[in-house]
Design a protein around this motif. Structure first.
Motif, PDB file in Angstrom:
ATOM      1  N   GLY A 121      21.113  -2.371   9.734  1.00  0.00           N
ATOM      2  CA  GLY A 121      21.244  -3.791   9.467  1.00  0.00           C
ATOM      3  C   GLY A 121      21.962  -4.549  10.556  1.00  0.00           C
ATOM      4  O   GLY A 121      22.275  -4.022  11.636  1.00  0.00           O
ATOM      5  N   SER A 122      22.229  -5.819  10.256  1.00  0.00           N
ATOM      6  CA  SER A 122      22.912  -6.713  11.183  1.00  0.00           C
ATOM      7  C   SER A 122      23.993  -7.495  10.442  1.00  0.00           C
ATOM      8  O   SER A 122      23.841  -7.819   9.261  1.00  0.00           O
ATOM      9  CB  SER A 122      21.927  -7.699  11.815  1.00  0.00           C
ATOM     10  OG  SER A 122      20.933  -7.030  12.564  1.00  0.00           O
ATOM     11  N   LEU A 123      25.053  -7.780  11.154  1.00  0.00           N
ATOM     12  CA  LEU A 123      26.114  -8.658  10.668  1.00  0.00           C
ATOM     13  C   LEU A 123      26.166  -9.867  11.586  1.00  0.00           C
ATOM     14  O   LEU A 123      26.376  -9.728  12.793  1.00  0.00           O
ATOM     15  CB  LEU A 123      27.463  -7.933  10.673  1.00  0.00           C
ATOM     16  CG  LEU A 123      28.705  -8.809  10.503  1.00  0.00           C
ATOM     17  CD1 LEU A 123      28.738  -9.445   9.113  1.00  0.00           C
ATOM     18  CD2 LEU A 123      29.978  -7.999  10.752  1.00  0.00           C
ATOM     19  N   VAL A 124      25.946 -11.050  11.032  1.00  0.00           N
ATOM     20  CA  VAL A 124      25.974 -12.288  11.806  1.00  0.00           C
ATOM     21  C   VAL A 124      27.198 -13.091  11.386  1.00  0.00           C
ATOM     22  O   VAL A 124      27.359 -13.427  10.205  1.00  0.00           O
ATOM     23  CB  VAL A 124      24.695 -13.117  11.582  1.00  0.00           C
ATOM     24  CG1 VAL A 124      24.768 -14.429  12.354  1.00  0.00           C
ATOM     25  CG2 VAL A 124      23.466 -12.319  12.013  1.00  0.00           C
ATOM     26  N   CYS A 125      28.062 -13.370  12.347  1.00  0.00           N
ATOM     27  CA  CYS A 125      29.286 -14.145  12.103  1.00  0.00           C
ATOM     28  C   CYS A 125      29.107 -15.552  12.656  1.00  0.00           C
ATOM     29  O   CYS A 125      28.884 -15.737  13.863  1.00  0.00           O
ATOM     30  CB  CYS A 125      30.483 -13.477  12.768  1.00  0.00           C
ATOM     31  SG  CYS A 125      30.828 -11.803  12.197  1.00  0.00           S
ATOM     32  N   LEU A 126      29.183 -16.548  11.782  1.00  0.00           N
ATOM     33  CA  LEU A 126      29.062 -17.944  12.182  1.00  0.00           C
ATOM     34  C   LEU A 126      30.449 -18.484  12.494  1.00  0.00           C
ATOM     35  O   LEU A 126      31.334 -18.514  11.631  1.00  0.00           O
ATOM     36  CB  LEU A 126      28.410 -18.767  11.074  1.00  0.00           C
ATOM     37  CG  LEU A 126      28.260 -20.262  11.362  1.00  0.00           C
ATOM     38  CD1 LEU A 126      27.199 -20.501  12.436  1.00  0.00           C
ATOM     39  CD2 LEU A 126      27.901 -21.022  10.080  1.00  0.00           C
ATOM     40  N   LEU A 127      30.652 -18.931  13.743  1.00  0.00           N
ATOM     41  CA  LEU A 127      31.962 -19.427  14.151  1.00  0.00           C
ATOM     42  C   LEU A 127      32.168 -20.856  13.667  1.00  0.00           C
ATOM     43  O   LEU A 127      31.210 -21.623  13.505  1.00  0.00           O
ATOM     44  CB  LEU A 127      32.083 -19.360  15.673  1.00  0.00           C
ATOM     45  CG  LEU A 127      31.837 -17.982  16.305  1.00  0.00           C
ATOM     46  CD1 LEU A 127      32.191 -18.012  17.797  1.00  0.00           C
ATOM     47  CD2 LEU A 127      32.622 -16.898  15.597  1.00  0.00           C
ATOM     48  N   PRO A 128      33.424 -21.257  13.448  1.00  0.00           N
ATOM     49  CA  PRO A 128      33.726 -22.601  12.914  1.00  0.00           C
ATOM     50  C   PRO A 128      33.589 -23.680  13.994  1.00  0.00           C
ATOM     51  O   PRO A 128      34.585 -24.214  14.509  1.00  0.00           O
ATOM     52  CB  PRO A 128      35.169 -22.457  12.420  1.00  0.00           C
ATOM     53  CG  PRO A 128      35.763 -21.419  13.311  1.00  0.00           C
ATOM     54  CD  PRO A 128      34.664 -20.448  13.601  1.00  0.00           C
ATOM     55  N   ILE A 129      32.337 -24.004  14.330  1.00  0.00           N
ATOM     56  CA  ILE A 129      32.031 -25.029  15.327  1.00  0.00           C
ATOM     57  C   ILE A 129      31.029 -25.981  14.693  1.00  0.00           C
ATOM     58  O   ILE A 129      29.989 -25.544  14.174  1.00  0.00           O
ATOM     59  CB  ILE A 129      31.453 -24.406  16.609  1.00  0.00           C
ATOM     60  CG1 ILE A 129      32.506 -23.471  17.241  1.00  0.00           C
ATOM     61  CG2 ILE A 129      31.027 -25.476  17.601  1.00  0.00           C
ATOM     62  CD1 ILE A 129      32.018 -22.722  18.455  1.00  0.00           C
ATOM     63  N   ALA A 130      31.325 -27.275  14.720  1.00  0.00           N
ATOM     64  CA  ALA A 130      30.531 -28.270  13.997  1.00  0.00           C
ATOM     65  C   ALA A 130      29.095 -28.329  14.499  1.00  0.00           C
ATOM     66  O   ALA A 130      28.832 -28.308  15.702  1.00  0.00           O
ATOM     67  CB  ALA A 130      31.186 -29.640  14.120  1.00  0.00           C
ATOM     68  N   HIS A 131      28.153 -28.389  13.541  1.00  0.00           N
ATOM     69  CA  HIS A 131      26.741 -28.558  13.874  1.00  0.00           C
ATOM     70  C   HIS A 131      25.988 -28.983  12.619  1.00  0.00           C
ATOM     71  O   HIS A 131      26.507 -28.908  11.507  1.00  0.00           O
ATOM     72  CB  HIS A 131      26.145 -27.257  14.435  1.00  0.00           C
ATOM     73  CG  HIS A 131      26.125 -26.142  13.446  1.00  0.00           C
ATOM     74  ND1 HIS A 131      27.209 -25.323  13.211  1.00  0.00           N
ATOM     75  CD2 HIS A 131      25.140 -25.707  12.602  1.00  0.00           C
ATOM     76  CE1 HIS A 131      26.906 -24.437  12.297  1.00  0.00           C
ATOM     77  NE2 HIS A 131      25.666 -24.641  11.896  1.00  0.00           N
ATOM     78  N   GLU A 132      24.783 -29.433  12.814  1.00  0.00           N
ATOM     79  CA  GLU A 132      23.892 -29.780  11.710  1.00  0.00           C
ATOM     80  C   GLU A 132      22.593 -29.002  11.871  1.00  0.00           C
ATOM     81  O   GLU A 132      22.110 -28.796  12.980  1.00  0.00           O
ATOM     82  CB  GLU A 132      23.610 -31.287  11.681  1.00  0.00           C
ATOM     83  CG  GLU A 132      24.847 -32.133  11.423  1.00  0.00           C
ATOM     84  CD  GLU A 132      24.536 -33.624  11.437  1.00  0.00           C
ATOM     85  OE1 GLU A 132      23.337 -33.976  11.440  1.00  0.00           O
ATOM     86  OE2 GLU A 132      25.484 -34.426  11.461  1.00  0.00           O
ATOM     87  N   GLY A 133      22.016 -28.596  10.727  1.00  0.00           N
ATOM     88  CA  GLY A 133      20.815 -27.768  10.783  1.00  0.00           C
ATOM     89  C   GLY A 133      21.190 -26.331  11.088  1.00  0.00           C
ATOM     90  O   GLY A 133      22.326 -25.901  10.906  1.00  0.00           O
ATOM     91  N   GLY A 134      20.216 -25.575  11.556  1.00  0.00           N
ATOM     92  CA  GLY A 134      20.496 -24.197  11.943  1.00  0.00           C
ATOM     93  C   GLY A 134      20.747 -23.256  10.783  1.00  0.00           C
ATOM     94  O   GLY A 134      21.461 -22.258  10.941  1.00  0.00           O
ATOM     95  N   ASP A 135      20.152 -23.520   9.621  1.00  0.00           N
ATOM     96  CA  ASP A 135      20.293 -22.579   8.502  1.00  0.00           C
ATOM     97  C   ASP A 135      19.552 -21.281   8.827  1.00  0.00           C
ATOM     98  O   ASP A 135      18.553 -21.275   9.558  1.00  0.00           O
ATOM     99  CB  ASP A 135      19.713 -23.175   7.221  1.00  0.00           C
ATOM    100  CG  ASP A 135      20.571 -24.314   6.684  1.00  0.00           C
ATOM    101  OD1 ASP A 135      21.748 -24.418   7.087  1.00  0.00           O
ATOM    102  OD2 ASP A 135      20.055 -25.102   5.866  1.00  0.00           O
ATOM    103  N   LEU A 136      20.032 -20.189   8.268  1.00  0.00           N
ATOM    104  CA  LEU A 136      19.375 -18.896   8.414  1.00  0.00           C
ATOM    105  C   LEU A 136      18.587 -18.616   7.147  1.00  0.00           C
ATOM    106  O   LEU A 136      19.165 -18.506   6.062  1.00  0.00           O
ATOM    107  CB  LEU A 136      20.409 -17.793   8.658  1.00  0.00           C
ATOM    108  CG  LEU A 136      19.870 -16.366   8.840  1.00  0.00           C
ATOM    109  CD1 LEU A 136      18.984 -16.279  10.083  1.00  0.00           C
ATOM    110  CD2 LEU A 136      21.023 -15.365   8.924  1.00  0.00           C
ATOM    111  N   LEU A 137      17.261 -18.518   7.262  1.00  0.00           N
ATOM    112  CA  LEU A 137      16.389 -18.261   6.119  1.00  0.00           C
ATOM    113  C   LEU A 137      15.994 -16.791   6.124  1.00  0.00           C
ATOM    114  O   LEU A 137      15.569 -16.253   7.147  1.00  0.00           O
ATOM    115  CB  LEU A 137      15.129 -19.132   6.193  1.00  0.00           C
ATOM    116  CG  LEU A 137      15.330 -20.638   6.425  1.00  0.00           C
ATOM    117  CD1 LEU A 137      13.993 -21.355   6.409  1.00  0.00           C
ATOM    118  CD2 LEU A 137      16.270 -21.222   5.381  1.00  0.00           C
TER     119      LEU A 137
END
Length: 529
Positions: free
Chosen positions: A184-200
């Motif tokens: 598997g994979s572990l994806v860590c989202l860093l606390p940086i402002a953005h819009e969109g970019g959801d992971l489906l």
């Protein structure tokens, strides 16, 4: 047909349907992904990265400005993806930036956080089904943002701005398997402002949207949102319309040298025992049911990376719900084995049978005039009849073809078959296309995803034609031949590879092949074990 025969038939159908329903009734606990939020200590809030000119910079998570995020994006190179074992740059499919390991540094260490590993493992492996430890391998940093491309400055001149417009994205793909023990994979989202970019994410008819921004909304500013999922799960990143979506990814591996994480049952677990275990127990306590259903088949939920042949089941690392199925079979002492399932492509619509085989057929195994079905059946494969042929009486050619496989006419040999009843309908392997024809996050290295099924022997007395104790020399010869060819090809590749990291991966593949070769030479592999 007598009333008693009709009743018996209905009861027989009801037994298989009951098992099928029990497998489907998982109370929502079998998921192929799990999410969470982790608050970072001060020592883990600094991210260091290297620009293409060698300049080292850093930023402080929790207080990253738009200008700092843009600078991080400018340090990246364009992200590619894997297609047919090639590294491809195609903006219509993936548009993002990347930093490889060695170009950035972050002190966050998942394996050093016992609570983190426990939460991840408990989410992906319900009912304490994980039997090994987890190794986290730092893989890559990615930046997704609104992108402007300046063609006259070349590929390296990608710039990311805060302009709202067409954003960077990554269309649907699966993560490329790098070895047989990667799960598997572990994806860590860093606390940086953005819009969109959801992971489906999508798998087995279920889908999920990972909105990391929403998870971080009420969390401390130095928190990260994370998601772990099995590597065969299809996923995509939707376009980023503003700001910068920055993620750091770890590859997840099974590791028997690491202690198994402590399992914590989720609070929503209303059942202490899996419903399928209870249903199967009722079947095996009924002698008549066992005689009526001596062999059951289960299509596994997940796909698995296999190089050339299925390894013995003691060496095959299963995921989530699939591992639970095997643990339940083991708990009752039921013998089982793993197979790939094929159907004759030439007569796909008419073919009334499929072939069980432990060989991974990729189209390059045969001579030009050799039929794939004949090859598989004469090298340890089994026929599984699943429907009446269409139009046999009206089509003399189809009639000859059907009776050839049914009764062994013309060749003088009667092919072995197994009366498998499918509790879970399996996916079929394709005899026409290459197994490498799939989108991944990087080129493959000798491992490709395959759809695997389990065939379980409920009736230990079932031995109508000596199938359990049959001579499997042909299958073993096939496996050893494929392994030797795989090892030879990998060794030849080593002579042409100078990149240290890639050489290490090839050497690992050679090691795995040699281990399986030794196992096949020093053990007897029965049909069911």
């Amino acid at each position: 047909m007598s009333e008693s025969t009709t009743t018996s038939s209905r009861e027989s159908d009801g037994i298989v349907q009951g098992l099928r329903t029990a497998l489907e009734n998982k109370a929502g606990l079998h998921k192929s992904w799990t999410t969470g939020v982790a608050t970072l200590p001060e020592s883990e809030t600094t991210l260091y990265y290297e620009h293409q000119d060698g300049t080292i910079k850093s930023l402080k998570l929790g207080s990253v400005t738009s200008a700092q995020a843009e600078d991080l994006g400018q340090a990246c190179s364009p992200a590619t993806f894997g297609l047919n074992q090639r590294d491809v740059l195609d903006e219509s499919y993936r548009k993002a930036g990347k930093l490889d390991v060695g170009k950035f540094s972050w002190l966050f260490n998942p394996s050093g956080r016992g609570d983190f590993t426990t939460q991840l493992a408990s989410g992906l492996f319900p009912w304490a089904s994980l039997e090994k430890g987890i190794r986290f391998e730092l893989y890559k940093l990615n930046v997704y943002g609104a992108i402007k491309h300046y063609p006259w400055r070349g590929i390296s001149a990608y710039r990311r701005t805060n302009d709202i417009g067409e954003g960077s994205f990554f269309k649907a793909h699966q993560d490329t398997p790098r070895s047989g023990d990667m799960f598997g994979s572990l994806v860590c989202l860093l606390p940086i402002a953005h819009e969109g970019g959801d992971l489906l994410l999508r798998h087995c008819g279920h889908d999920f949207t990972f909105d990391g921004q929403a998870l971080l909304h009420n969390a401390p500013s130095t928190s990260i949102a994370w998601i772990a999922f099995f590597s065969d799960v299809e996923h995509e990143v939707t376009p980023v319309t503003a700001g910068h979506r920055v993620t750091i990814t770890f590859n997840l591996y099974y590791d028997p040298q690491i202690a198994t994480p402590i399992y914590h049952a989720p609070s929503s677990a209303a059942m202490l025992e899996h419903p399928f275990k209870s249903a199967l127990q009722r079947v095996i306590e009924n002698p008549a049911a066992i005689k009526a259903h001596p062999i059951l088949g289960f299509g596994l939920q997940h796909a698995y990376p296999v190089s050339s042949v299925l390894r013995h089941h003691s060496l095959l690392d299963l995921k989530g719900a699939d591992m639970i199925l095997i643990q339940i079979l083991r708990s009752f002492g039921i013998k089982y084995n793993f197979f790939l399932l094929y159907r004759d492509e030439k007569h796909k619509d008419e073919s009334p049978f499929r072939i069980l085989s432990q060989s991974c057929y990729d189209g390059d195994t045969l001579d030009a005039d050799q039929a794939p079905v004949e090859y598989l059946l004469k090298n340890g494969g089994f026929i599984v009849w699943d429907r009446d042929p269409k139009g046999v009486e009206e089509n003399p050619y189809l009639q000859d073809w059907y009776y050839h496989y049914k009764y062994g006419l013309e060749c003088g040999d009667q092919y072995e078959d197994l009366p498998v009843e499918w509790v879970v309908e399996p996916s079929e392997e394709n005899l026409k296309r290459s197994v490498a024809a799939a989108y991944g996050n990087e080129p493959g290295l000798g491992y490709f995803y395959h759809q695997i099924c389990v065939v379980a022997l409920l009736d230990p007395d079932f031995d109508s034609r000596g199938l359990i104790n049959q001579d499997v020399d042909a299958m073993e010869r096939l496996q050893k031949t494929d392994l030797l060819q795989c090892i030879e090809n990998l060794n030849e590749s080593l002579e042409k590879i100078y990149d240290i990291r890639l050489r290490a991966k090839v050497l690992e593949a050679v090691k795995v092949c040699n281990e399986v070769k030794w196992y096949s030479e020093n053990t007897s592999i029965p049909l069911f074990d």
